[in-house]
Design an enzyme around this catalytic site. Sequence first.
Site, PDB file in Angstrom:
ATOM      1  N   GLY A  25       0.704  -1.342   0.088  1.00  0.00           N
ATOM      2  CA  GLY A  25       0.106  -0.011   0.005  1.00  0.00           C
ATOM      3  C   GLY A  25       0.874   1.185   0.086  1.00  0.00           C
ATOM      4  O   GLY A  25       0.543   2.264   0.605  1.00  0.00           O
ATOM      5  N   GLY A  36      -0.366   4.766  -1.086  1.00  0.00           N
ATOM      6  CA  GLY A  36      -1.354   5.858  -0.450  1.00  0.00           C
ATOM      7  C   GLY A  36      -0.848   6.988   0.380  1.00  0.00           C
ATOM      8  O   GLY A  36       0.434   7.358   0.172  1.00  0.00           O
ATOM      9  N   GLN A  37      -1.634   7.663   1.060  1.00  0.00           N
ATOM     10  CA  GLN A  37      -1.432   8.755   1.760  1.00  0.00           C
ATOM     11  C   GLN A  37       0.079   8.779   2.808  1.00  0.00           C
ATOM     12  O   GLN A  37       1.049   9.585   2.698  1.00  0.00           O
ATOM     13  CB  GLN A  37      -2.527   9.386   2.684  1.00  0.00           C
ATOM     14  CG  GLN A  37      -2.054  10.694   3.047  1.00  0.00           C
ATOM     15  CD  GLN A  37      -2.870  11.109   4.117  1.00  0.00           C
ATOM     16  OE1 GLN A  37      -3.756  10.362   4.931  1.00  0.00           O
ATOM     17  NE2 GLN A  37      -2.997  12.564   4.648  1.00  0.00           N
ATOM     18  N   LEU A  38      -0.218   7.677   3.479  1.00  0.00           N
ATOM     19  CA  LEU A  38       1.291   7.400   4.716  1.00  0.00           C
ATOM     20  C   LEU A  38       2.213   6.933   3.715  1.00  0.00           C
ATOM     21  O   LEU A  38       3.241   7.269   3.989  1.00  0.00           O
ATOM     22  CB  LEU A  38       0.416   6.630   5.533  1.00  0.00           C
ATOM     23  CG  LEU A  38       1.731   6.145   6.538  1.00  0.00           C
ATOM     24  CD1 LEU A  38       2.197   7.216   7.217  1.00  0.00           C
ATOM     25  CD2 LEU A  38       0.855   5.289   7.791  1.00  0.00           C
ATOM     26  N   ASP A  93       2.150  -1.842  -4.620  1.00  0.00           N
ATOM     27  CA  ASP A  93       0.519  -1.103  -4.265  1.00  0.00           C
ATOM     28  C   ASP A  93      -0.182  -1.970  -5.452  1.00  0.00           C
ATOM     29  O   ASP A  93       0.482  -2.503  -6.345  1.00  0.00           O
ATOM     30  CB  ASP A  93       0.620   0.310  -4.695  1.00  0.00           C
ATOM     31  CG  ASP A  93      -0.594   0.974  -4.164  1.00  0.00           C
ATOM     32  OD1 ASP A  93      -0.729   1.753  -3.253  1.00  0.00           O
ATOM     33  OD2 ASP A  93      -1.715   1.003  -5.066  1.00  0.00           O
ATOM     34  N   ASP A  99      -1.460  -7.290  -4.896  1.00  0.00           N
ATOM     35  CA  ASP A  99      -2.540  -7.213  -4.301  1.00  0.00           C
ATOM     36  C   ASP A  99      -2.606  -7.904  -2.777  1.00  0.00           C
ATOM     37  O   ASP A  99      -2.181  -9.046  -2.798  1.00  0.00           O
ATOM     38  CB  ASP A  99      -3.624  -7.731  -5.306  1.00  0.00           C
ATOM     39  CG  ASP A  99      -5.180  -7.929  -4.447  1.00  0.00           C
ATOM     40  OD1 ASP A  99      -5.251  -7.356  -3.125  1.00  0.00           O
ATOM     41  OD2 ASP A  99      -6.085  -8.283  -5.155  1.00  0.00           O
ATOM     42  N   TYR A 105     -14.789   0.371   9.266  1.00  0.00           N
ATOM     43  CA  TYR A 105     -13.399   0.501   9.259  1.00  0.00           C
ATOM     44  C   TYR A 105     -12.741   0.721  10.677  1.00  0.00           C
ATOM     45  O   TYR A 105     -11.726  -0.037  11.088  1.00  0.00           O
ATOM     46  CB  TYR A 105     -13.122   2.037   8.618  1.00  0.00           C
ATOM     47  CG  TYR A 105     -11.727   2.525   9.005  1.00  0.00           C
ATOM     48  CD1 TYR A 105     -10.659   2.062   8.123  1.00  0.00           C
ATOM     49  CD2 TYR A 105     -11.281   3.498   9.939  1.00  0.00           C
ATOM     50  CE1 TYR A 105      -9.341   2.658   8.251  1.00  0.00           C
ATOM     51  CE2 TYR A 105      -9.926   4.101   9.708  1.00  0.00           C
ATOM     52  CZ  TYR A 105      -9.172   3.510   9.163  1.00  0.00           C
ATOM     53  OH  TYR A 105      -7.821   4.126   9.190  1.00  0.00           O
ATOM     54  N   LYS A 110     -10.512  -2.211  12.395  1.00  0.00           N
ATOM     55  CA  LYS A 110      -9.034  -1.785  12.901  1.00  0.00           C
ATOM     56  C   LYS A 110      -9.199  -2.473  14.426  1.00  0.00           C
ATOM     57  O   LYS A 110      -8.052  -2.876  14.867  1.00  0.00           O
ATOM     58  CB  LYS A 110      -9.034  -0.257  13.065  1.00  0.00           C
ATOM     59  CG  LYS A 110      -8.603   0.276  11.675  1.00  0.00           C
ATOM     60  CD  LYS A 110      -7.200  -0.171  11.290  1.00  0.00           C
ATOM     61  CE  LYS A 110      -6.741   0.562   9.886  1.00  0.00           C
ATOM     62  NZ  LYS A 110      -5.487  -0.058   9.366  1.00  0.00           N
TER      63      LYS A 110
HETATM   64  N1  SER Z   1      -7.960   9.380   8.654  1.00  0.00           N
HETATM   65  C1  SER Z   1      -8.674   8.152   8.999  1.00  0.00           C
HETATM   66  C2  SER Z   1     -10.145   8.363   8.343  1.00  0.00           C
HETATM   67  O1  SER Z   1     -10.507   9.404   8.335  1.00  0.00           O
HETATM   68  C3  SER Z   1      -8.776   7.800  10.334  1.00  0.00           C
HETATM   69  O2  SER Z   1      -7.830   6.952  10.570  1.00  0.00           O
HETATM   70  O3  SER Z   1     -10.783   7.476   8.189  1.00  0.00           O
END
Ligand code: SER
Length: 317
Positions: free
Chosen positions: A8, A11-13, A34, A52, A142, A146
């Site tokens: 991944g 992505g942003q991080l 990715d 994947d 989500y 988590k």
């Molecule tokens: N930034 C994430 C979200 O908004 C939270 O972990 O889903």
Amino acid sequence: MNKLLVIGAGGQLGSELTKALVNTHGSDAVIATDFQESVKSKFAYCRFKTLDVLDKDAISNLIQAEKITQIYHLAAILSANGEKNPVQAWDINMKGLLNVLDLAKEFKLDKVFWPSSIAVFGPNSPKTNTPQDAFKNPTTVYGISKLAGEHWCEYYYTTYGVDVRSLRFPGLIGYKSLPGGGTTDYAVDIYHKAINEEPFTCFLQEDTALPMMYMEDAVQATLQLMAAPSSDIQIRTSYNLSGMSFSPQEIAERIRSHYPEFSIQYAPDFRQKIADSWPSSINDDSARNDWGWKASFGLTEMTAEILTKLPSYIHNL
Ligand code: SER
């Protein structure tokens, strides 16, 4: 030699963490992956492969072929997008993590990093200075994934000795990469509108304060956690992590000290309910005590840095 697999990475991080991992471990030691081939251009500085996270055999083959010793598993569907297709979000978030944990066990990998989130908390968790062990009743798929994932991490650590480490990230804000499908995304988009001198419409109410963190702090926290001796890592679910806390109104005010004409209006949508279920600030004493964590950036410093650097960053893309 350490050999790191980032899943991944586009992505942003991942876009920023992968660079930091290359700076720390060297470009030969990092493989960015990715599921989207299109992000390959971001990784001119290290090797890139499409992967994947649901394809366990493909991950297994890569681990063996490249003699991988650590995995940074960042691929996930975020909170807002997860609500649009809950079962798909569950599959990607859960099966992806279980594939990684199971392969870490099978190949006796040295370490695994996996990000959790403030989304593990829910409407019945304490709202401010939320403690590490607070009651959790997540309301998004989500958050549920988590929270379950945190317990899977702890299970693989206690049952199989997999050295998996995790952080409950607040909303992450950076100027080099965009988030996708989260509830905290507005705090990235708002800076792009500000530098373009356009008005911003916020999908949260003006007074909705949420825990947030500047990307540089998030990357530092990850490097620090992963470099800590295993004996310092007392929490094997996931560590609370705090950076700053602010509302849309407060970030807009701070932007106005750079762009006095900046205007914001509010049109809360379905994401308001998600934000309302989350804490507004987080207690991270355990991370501070166990491995010496301390954030460097507050809202003022972050705003000044982003508004200074974002225009030329975009110009040079
Ligand atoms: N930034 C994430 C979200 O908004 C939270 O972990 O889903």
